[in-house]
Design a protein around this motif. Structure first.
Motif, PDB file in Angstrom:
ATOM      1  N   VAL A 176       0.816  -1.204   0.000  1.00 43.20           N
ATOM      2  CA  VAL A 176       0.000   0.000   0.000  1.00 43.20           C
ATOM      3  C   VAL A 176       0.854   1.262   0.000  1.00 43.20           C
ATOM      4  O   VAL A 176       0.423   2.295  -0.464  1.00 43.20           O
ATOM      5  CB  VAL A 176      -0.966  -0.011   1.216  1.00 43.20           C
ATOM      6  CG1 VAL A 176      -1.721   1.284   1.350  1.00 43.20           C
ATOM      7  CG2 VAL A 176      -1.936  -1.164   1.090  1.00 43.20           C
ATOM      8  N   ASN A 177       2.088   1.182   0.466  1.00 46.62           N
ATOM      9  CA  ASN A 177       2.949   2.347   0.543  1.00 46.62           C
ATOM     10  C   ASN A 177       3.283   2.855  -0.848  1.00 46.62           C
ATOM     11  O   ASN A 177       4.028   2.228  -1.595  1.00 46.62           O
ATOM     12  CB  ASN A 177       4.234   2.003   1.309  1.00 46.62           C
ATOM     13  CG  ASN A 177       5.111   3.207   1.520  1.00 46.62           C
ATOM     14  OD1 ASN A 177       4.752   4.327   1.210  1.00 46.62           O
ATOM     15  ND2 ASN A 177       6.293   2.973   2.071  1.00 46.62           N
ATOM     16  N   GLN A 178       2.742   4.007  -1.190  1.00 49.85           N
ATOM     17  CA  GLN A 178       2.961   4.558  -2.526  1.00 49.85           C
ATOM     18  C   GLN A 178       4.319   5.219  -2.660  1.00 49.85           C
ATOM     19  O   GLN A 178       4.738   5.575  -3.751  1.00 49.85           O
ATOM     20  CB  GLN A 178       1.866   5.562  -2.861  1.00 49.85           C
ATOM     21  CG  GLN A 178       0.505   4.926  -2.961  1.00 49.85           C
ATOM     22  CD  GLN A 178      -0.581   5.938  -3.237  1.00 49.85           C
ATOM     23  OE1 GLN A 178      -0.347   7.135  -3.239  1.00 49.85           O
ATOM     24  NE2 GLN A 178      -1.785   5.449  -3.471  1.00 49.85           N
ATOM     25  N   ASN A 179       5.022   5.409  -1.551  1.00 49.21           N
ATOM     26  CA  ASN A 179       6.342   6.026  -1.600  1.00 49.21           C
ATOM     27  C   ASN A 179       7.466   5.001  -1.617  1.00 49.21           C
ATOM     28  O   ASN A 179       8.630   5.370  -1.584  1.00 49.21           O
ATOM     29  CB  ASN A 179       6.530   6.969  -0.403  1.00 49.21           C
ATOM     30  CG  ASN A 179       5.582   8.137  -0.478  1.00 49.21           C
ATOM     31  OD1 ASN A 179       5.307   8.653  -1.540  1.00 49.21           O
ATOM     32  ND2 ASN A 179       5.058   8.545   0.660  1.00 49.21           N
ATOM     33  N   SER A 180       7.125   3.711  -1.652  1.00 52.04           N
ATOM     34  CA  SER A 180       8.168   2.693  -1.696  1.00 52.04           C
ATOM     35  C   SER A 180       8.836   2.710  -3.067  1.00 52.04           C
ATOM     36  O   SER A 180       8.274   3.180  -4.058  1.00 52.04           O
ATOM     37  CB  SER A 180       7.595   1.314  -1.385  1.00 52.04           C
ATOM     38  OG  SER A 180       6.682   0.921  -2.380  1.00 52.04           O
ATOM     39  N   GLY A 181      10.052   2.184  -3.121  1.00 50.69           N
ATOM     40  CA  GLY A 181      10.831   2.237  -4.352  1.00 50.69           C
ATOM     41  C   GLY A 181      10.206   1.476  -5.495  1.00 50.69           C
ATOM     42  O   GLY A 181      10.177   1.947  -6.639  1.00 50.69           O
ATOM     43  N   TRP A 182       9.674   0.285  -5.213  1.00 47.38           N
ATOM     44  CA  TRP A 182       9.109  -0.514  -6.303  1.00 47.38           C
ATOM     45  C   TRP A 182       7.815   0.096  -6.815  1.00 47.38           C
ATOM     46  O   TRP A 182       7.499  -0.011  -7.995  1.00 47.38           O
ATOM     47  CB  TRP A 182       8.908  -1.965  -5.871  1.00 47.38           C
ATOM     48  CG  TRP A 182       7.827  -2.168  -4.872  1.00 47.38           C
ATOM     49  CD1 TRP A 182       7.924  -2.128  -3.524  1.00 47.38           C
ATOM     50  CD2 TRP A 182       6.455  -2.441  -5.156  1.00 47.38           C
ATOM     51  NE1 TRP A 182       6.713  -2.355  -2.940  1.00 47.38           N
ATOM     52  CE2 TRP A 182       5.784  -2.555  -3.927  1.00 47.38           C
ATOM     53  CE3 TRP A 182       5.729  -2.605  -6.323  1.00 47.38           C
ATOM     54  CZ2 TRP A 182       4.428  -2.812  -3.831  1.00 47.38           C
ATOM     55  CZ3 TRP A 182       4.369  -2.856  -6.230  1.00 47.38           C
ATOM     56  CH2 TRP A 182       3.747  -2.959  -4.989  1.00 47.38           C
ATOM     57  N   ALA A 183       7.060   0.789  -5.934  1.00 48.13           N
ATOM     58  CA  ALA A 183       5.820   1.447  -6.385  1.00 48.13           C
ATOM     59  C   ALA A 183       6.146   2.608  -7.311  1.00 48.13           C
ATOM     60  O   ALA A 183       5.475   2.808  -8.326  1.00 48.13           O
ATOM     61  CB  ALA A 183       5.008   1.914  -5.190  1.00 48.13           C
ATOM     62  N   LYS A 184       7.181   3.368  -6.974  1.00 48.03           N
ATOM     63  CA  LYS A 184       7.584   4.476  -7.846  1.00 48.03           C
ATOM     64  C   LYS A 184       8.127   3.949  -9.183  1.00 48.03           C
ATOM     65  O   LYS A 184       7.884   4.532 -10.227  1.00 48.03           O
ATOM     66  CB  LYS A 184       8.627   5.340  -7.153  1.00 48.03           C
ATOM     67  CG  LYS A 184       8.058   6.163  -6.024  1.00 48.03           C
ATOM     68  CD  LYS A 184       9.110   7.070  -5.449  1.00 48.03           C
ATOM     69  CE  LYS A 184       8.544   7.851  -4.309  1.00 48.03           C
ATOM     70  NZ  LYS A 184       7.823   9.029  -4.720  1.00 48.03           N
ATOM     71  N   PHE A 185       8.864   2.824  -9.127  1.00 45.61           N
ATOM     72  CA  PHE A 185       9.373   2.229 -10.358  1.00 45.61           C
ATOM     73  C   PHE A 185       8.231   1.785 -11.252  1.00 45.61           C
ATOM     74  O   PHE A 185       8.239   2.040 -12.461  1.00 45.61           O
ATOM     75  CB  PHE A 185      10.290   1.044 -10.023  1.00 45.61           C
ATOM     76  CG  PHE A 185      10.833   0.355 -11.228  1.00 45.61           C
ATOM     77  CD1 PHE A 185      11.903   0.895 -11.924  1.00 45.61           C
ATOM     78  CD2 PHE A 185      10.279  -0.832 -11.677  1.00 45.61           C
ATOM     79  CE1 PHE A 185      12.418   0.262 -13.037  1.00 45.61           C
ATOM     80  CE2 PHE A 185      10.781  -1.470 -12.786  1.00 45.61           C
ATOM     81  CZ  PHE A 185      11.854  -0.915 -13.472  1.00 45.61           C
ATOM     82  N   LEU A 186       7.220   1.114 -10.673  1.00 44.70           N
ATOM     83  CA  LEU A 186       6.067   0.682 -11.476  1.00 44.70           C
ATOM     84  C   LEU A 186       5.266   1.867 -11.977  1.00 44.70           C
ATOM     85  O   LEU A 186       4.702   1.823 -13.083  1.00 44.70           O
ATOM     86  CB  LEU A 186       5.175  -0.250 -10.664  1.00 44.70           C
ATOM     87  CG  LEU A 186       5.700  -1.660 -10.463  1.00 44.70           C
ATOM     88  CD1 LEU A 186       4.735  -2.464  -9.612  1.00 44.70           C
ATOM     89  CD2 LEU A 186       5.922  -2.355 -11.785  1.00 44.70           C
ATOM     90  N   GLN A 187       5.193   2.923 -11.195  1.00 40.52           N
ATOM     91  CA  GLN A 187       4.481   4.114 -11.638  1.00 40.52           C
ATOM     92  C   GLN A 187       5.180   4.735 -12.843  1.00 40.52           C
ATOM     93  O   GLN A 187       4.531   5.186 -13.783  1.00 40.52           O
ATOM     94  CB  GLN A 187       4.412   5.125 -10.500  1.00 40.52           C
ATOM     95  CG  GLN A 187       3.736   6.415 -10.861  1.00 40.52           C
ATOM     96  CD  GLN A 187       3.732   7.389  -9.698  1.00 40.52           C
ATOM     97  OE1 GLN A 187       4.113   7.051  -8.579  1.00 40.52           O
ATOM     98  NE2 GLN A 187       3.311   8.605  -9.953  1.00 40.52           N
ATOM     99  N   ASP A 188       6.519   4.746 -12.808  1.00 38.23           N
ATOM    100  CA  ASP A 188       7.261   5.371 -13.902  1.00 38.23           C
ATOM    101  C   ASP A 188       7.365   4.485 -15.134  1.00 38.23           C
ATOM    102  O   ASP A 188       7.258   4.963 -16.254  1.00 38.23           O
ATOM    103  CB  ASP A 188       8.671   5.733 -13.429  1.00 38.23           C
ATOM    104  CG  ASP A 188       8.658   6.855 -12.395  1.00 38.23           C
ATOM    105  OD1 ASP A 188       7.648   7.576 -12.311  1.00 38.23           O
ATOM    106  OD2 ASP A 188       9.654   6.982 -11.675  1.00 38.23           O
ATOM    107  N   TYR A 189       7.607   3.187 -14.940  1.00 44.74           N
ATOM    108  CA  TYR A 189       7.931   2.322 -16.071  1.00 44.74           C
ATOM    109  C   TYR A 189       6.955   1.157 -16.257  1.00 44.74           C
ATOM    110  O   TYR A 189       7.244   0.248 -17.023  1.00 44.74           O
ATOM    111  CB  TYR A 189       9.338   1.748 -15.894  1.00 44.74           C
ATOM    112  CG  TYR A 189      10.406   2.808 -15.810  1.00 44.74           C
ATOM    113  CD1 TYR A 189      10.769   3.533 -16.925  1.00 44.74           C
ATOM    114  CD2 TYR A 189      11.043   3.081 -14.608  1.00 44.74           C
ATOM    115  CE1 TYR A 189      11.745   4.508 -16.863  1.00 44.74           C
ATOM    116  CE2 TYR A 189      12.022   4.061 -14.527  1.00 44.74           C
ATOM    117  CZ  TYR A 189      12.362   4.765 -15.656  1.00 44.74           C
ATOM    118  OH  TYR A 189      13.322   5.721 -15.585  1.00 44.74           O
ATOM    119  N   GLY A 190       5.825   1.143 -15.605  1.00 43.29           N
ATOM    120  CA  GLY A 190       4.921   0.000 -15.637  1.00 43.29           C
ATOM    121  C   GLY A 190       4.243  -0.251 -16.972  1.00 43.29           C
ATOM    122  O   GLY A 190       3.830  -1.372 -17.260  1.00 43.29           O
TER     123      GLY A 190
END
Length: 114
Positions: free
Chosen positions: A34-48
């Motif tokens: 659920v943490n939207q500030n985690s590294g993998w969430a930001k990676f998926l947001q940018d490159y998903g």
């Protein structure tokens, strides 16, 4: 018959061990997901979107190479259409890369100015 029972018991034992492990760490796993500030969430947001775009682009190229050998009028129209679609997809991929690169550079500059 004895080998099948051993396999079922082994599967049941592994299932129980995994249930206990995930039962203990369930809250931490949920917080990371659920943490939207985690590294993998930001990676998926940018490159998903990139894997899906690459699959679509490869399908367009495969179909384009198939209709390239045909010489009728509709095949020429399809070639033009698929060329424009592939150009748009490639432009969109570059747009994703440039936006995220620009975002990361801006973030680094902002971080170092503090």
């Amino acid at each position: 018959m004895g080998q099948i029972k051993i396999n079922y018991l082994l599967l049941l034992l592994v299932w129980i061990i995994l249930a206990v492990i995930f039962g203990i760490y369930d809250l931490e796993i949920s917080r990371q997901i659920v943490n939207q500030n985690s590294g993998w969430a930001k990676f998926l947001q940018d490159y998903g979107m990139i894997p899906g775009l690459l699959v679509i682009l490869s399908g367009v190229f495969i179909y384009y190479s198939h209709i390239k050998s045909q010489t009728d009028f509709w095949s020429y129209l399809k070639q033009i259409f698929f060329f424009l679609v592939s150009a748009g997809l490639i432009f969109y991929l570059f747009d994703i890369f440039l936006k995220t690169t620009h975002h990361h550079i801006f973030f680094c500059l902002q971080y170092y100015q503090q």
